[in-house]
Scaffold this motif. Structure first.
Motif, PDB file in Angstrom:
ATOM      1  N   GLY A   1     -10.985 -26.082  -8.567  1.00 46.23           N
ATOM      2  CA  GLY A   1     -10.398 -25.343  -9.532  1.00 46.23           C
ATOM      3  C   GLY A   1     -11.069 -25.712 -10.772  1.00 46.23           C
TER       4      GLY A   1
ATOM      5  N   ASP B   1      -7.870 -22.849 -15.098  1.00 50.62           N
ATOM      6  CA  ASP B   1      -6.207 -22.407 -13.851  1.00 50.62           C
ATOM      7  C   ASP B   1      -5.940 -23.970 -13.867  1.00 50.62           C
ATOM      8  N   CYS B   2      -4.505 -23.362 -15.071  1.00 48.10           N
ATOM      9  CA  CYS B   2      -3.636 -24.835 -14.889  1.00 48.10           C
ATOM     10  C   CYS B   2      -2.454 -25.291 -14.552  1.00 48.10           C
ATOM     11  N   ALA B   3      -2.832 -24.632 -12.331  1.00 46.89           N
ATOM     12  CA  ALA B   3      -2.363 -24.742 -11.484  1.00 46.89           C
ATOM     13  C   ALA B   3      -3.480 -25.810 -11.396  1.00 46.89           C
ATOM     14  N   SER B   4      -4.489 -26.196 -11.382  1.00 44.53           N
ATOM     15  CA  SER B   4      -5.460 -27.092 -10.802  1.00 44.53           C
ATOM     16  C   SER B   4      -5.382 -28.014 -11.433  1.00 44.53           C
TER      17      SER B   4
ATOM     18  N   GLU C   1      -2.476 -29.199 -12.913  1.00 42.10           N
ATOM     19  CA  GLU C   1      -1.809 -30.258 -13.563  1.00 42.10           C
ATOM     20  C   GLU C   1      -1.755 -31.030 -12.324  1.00 42.10           C
ATOM     21  N   ALA C   2      -2.150 -30.410 -11.395  1.00 45.30           N
ATOM     22  CA  ALA C   2      -2.211 -31.031  -9.943  1.00 45.30           C
ATOM     23  C   ALA C   2      -2.718 -32.437 -10.153  1.00 45.30           C
TER      24      ALA C   2
ATOM     25  N   SER D   1      -2.010 -35.336 -12.052  1.00 47.55           N
ATOM     26  CA  SER D   1      -0.462 -35.907 -11.926  1.00 47.55           C
ATOM     27  C   SER D   1      -1.121 -36.976 -11.855  1.00 47.55           C
TER      28      SER D   1
ATOM     29  N   THR E   1      -2.078 -28.520 -20.225  1.00 46.61           N
ATOM     30  CA  THR E   1      -1.025 -30.254 -19.568  1.00 46.61           C
ATOM     31  C   THR E   1      -1.225 -31.175 -19.412  1.00 46.61           C
TER      32      THR E   1
END
Length: 322
Positions: A50, A54-57, A59-60, A63, A99
């Motif tokens: 990511g 790419d905020c999804a990457s 956050e993943a 985590s 994030t």
């Protein structure tokens, strides 16, 4: 700790990753599909594909992490006036920081730069609290870094464990993109060697990396730490370089007024220059820093300029770069 690192495949970032592993931390690196990972291949790390937009990457990747070290962003002198500066440094940092706040406020270290502290016409020692007197319209990189720092201080003021560190001009082996060693190569290929009237705080890559990890482990939220070693003039760096190589060269210090004039004329006429014209505003100032706070509060030490340059020159020779 489990630590999420952006920019972990870079020159300084890869040293940070190695330092984290040596200290017993688990490392998770954010990497683009196109990232050159040669400096961290073979290391026991987790990889998250990511980028910082790419905020999804993000956050993943964060985590379950206890710490975040944010190094990613424009750092190459060849891009020092890039139109992407704000997007890369300010927006990117905002994304990573937001994030981190969303996933549970892990300890967060933002990698700024000593140039975000201040630069002066004459050699004056500066520290973390020195007011910036630069015209930021002339220093896009400094302006972006300072804006990113403000985001960090605001988060810390709201209770997040966020620290800022300011690395110096950092030397060492494995600078495969020639981030700092490009000037050394240019000097080596010049005769005579022409230098500006200026100076900078220098550091060895492993020392700076150790300082970043120490800030993660025991830095005070909301604080800023200068991670630089010895303060040397531009001419002294060139002299040290050739002393280490055992070569005699004629090194001439050119008045800054002449350098600025010639650079302006050459750029206006689109004439080639034997140096990167964008570094002139930086090379014609002094970036001398006091590292007392970092050495006392983080318990770290820094090698001399000679000790930082010696392995750098050895690597440049081994790789036939000079």
């Amino acid at each position: 700790m489990r630590v999420f690192v952006t920019g972990g495949n870079g020159f300084l970032g890869s040293a940070v990753v190695r330092s984290l592993i040596e200290k017993g931390h688990q490392v998770r690196c954010l990497l683009r599909y196109s990232s050159n990972t040669s400096r961290i291949d073979g290391l026991p790390i987790e990889r998250v594909l990511g980028d910082m937009h790419d905020c999804a990457s993000l956050e993943a990747g964060m985590s379950g992490c206890d710490g975040v070290i944010h190094l990613a962003g424009i750092s190459d002198w060849m891009e020092i006036t890039s139109s992407k500066m704000h997007e890369s440094i300010v927006v990117g940092t905002k994304n990573v920081l937001n994030t981190a706040l969303k996933v549970g406020k892990p300890r967060f270290v933002y990698i700024s730069t000593i140039s975000a502290v201040n630069g002066t016409p004459k050699p004056i020692l500066q520290n973390e609290d020195t007011p910036c007197t630069l015209n930021l319209d002339e220093f896009a990189f400094v302006k972006a870094k300072r804006e990113a720092e403000v985001l960090c201080y605001q988060a810390a003021a709201a209770g997040a464990p966020v620290m800022v560190v300011c690395p110096p001009e950092t030397f060492g082996p494995n600078d495969i993109d020639f981030i700092t060693s490009r000037n050394l190569i240019n000097w080596y290929n010049s005769s005579p060697v022409l230098v500006s009237v200026g100076g900078v705080c220098v550091g060895y890559v492993d020392d700076v990396a150790a300082g970043i990890v120490a800030a993660l482990e025991k830095g005070k939220p909301g604080d800023r730490y200068i991670l630089g070693g010895e303060n040397v003039t531009v001419k002294q760096i060139a002299e040290l370089m050739f002393e280490i190589l055992g070569e005699k060269r004629n090194i001439i210090e050119i008045p800054n007024s002449i350098i600025r004039f010639l650079t302006k004329v050459a750029c206006s006429l689109h004439l080639p220059l034997p140096y990167n014209p964008y570094i002139v505003p930086y090379a014609t100032r002094f970036w001398f820093m006091d590292n007392t706070k970092a050495t006392k509060e983080l318990g770290i030490s820094f090698r001399s300029a000679r000790e930082a340059l010696a392995p750098t020159m050895a690597w440049l020779k081994e790789t036939n770069s000079i």
